[in-house]
Design an enzyme around this catalytic site. Structure first.
Site, short mmCIF file in Angstrom:
data_model
loop_
_atom_site.label_atom_id
_atom_site.label_comp_id
_atom_site.label_asym_id
_atom_site.label_seq_id
_atom_site.Cartn_x
_atom_site.Cartn_y
_atom_site.Cartn_z
N LYS A 39 0.86 -1.18 0.00
CA LYS A 39 0.00 0.00 0.00
C LYS A 39 0.89 1.23 0.00
O LYS A 39 1.81 1.33 0.80
CB LYS A 39 -0.88 -0.02 1.26
N CYS A 77 -0.01 15.33 -5.90
CA CYS A 77 -0.57 14.63 -7.05
C CYS A 77 -1.77 13.78 -6.64
O CYS A 77 -1.74 13.08 -5.63
CB CYS A 77 0.49 13.71 -7.68
N CYS A 101 -3.43 12.27 -9.55
CA CYS A 101 -3.67 11.47 -10.75
C CYS A 101 -2.80 10.22 -10.79
O CYS A 101 -2.98 9.38 -11.65
CB CYS A 101 -3.43 12.30 -12.01
FE1 FES Z 1 -0.62 16.80 -11.13
FE2 FES Z 1 -0.82 14.20 -10.77
S1 FES Z 1 0.75 15.27 -11.76
S2 FES Z 1 -2.18 15.74 -10.15
#
Ligand code: FES
Length: 76
Positions: free
Chosen positions: A23, A40, A42
């Site tokens: 994890k 980040c 995403c």
């Molecule tokens: Fe910006 Fe993932 S690189 S949210």
């Protein structure tokens, strides 16, 4: 894999970050954040856990709309 789709298996969010652990958990001391920290969400950043702007490429390629979590220090 998703039917009629190329790419990662359906539902897989993390494509290649820290695949050697069960994890992925990251800890950032809030005292180390001076003015602003951009994290980040995403899972494509090469500077994990911080955003490096790769979400823009991901969004263009997939028609997604993900972006970072921005934490700012409260102004006195
Ligand atoms: Fe910006 Fe993932 S690189 S949210």
């Amino acid at each position: 894999f998703c039917p009629k789709a190329r790419g990662p298996p359906c539902g897989l969010v993390n494509l290649n970050l820290k695949k050697d652990v069960n994890k992925v958990v990251d800890t950032v001391d809030i005292e180390d954040i001076t003015e602003k920290a951009v994290f980040c969400r995403c899972w494509r950043s090469k500077n994990w856990p911080y955003c490096d702007g790769t979400h823009g490429t991901h969004n263009q390629a997939t028609n997604d709309n993900v972006g970072p979590l921005v934490i700012t220090k409260k102004k006195d």
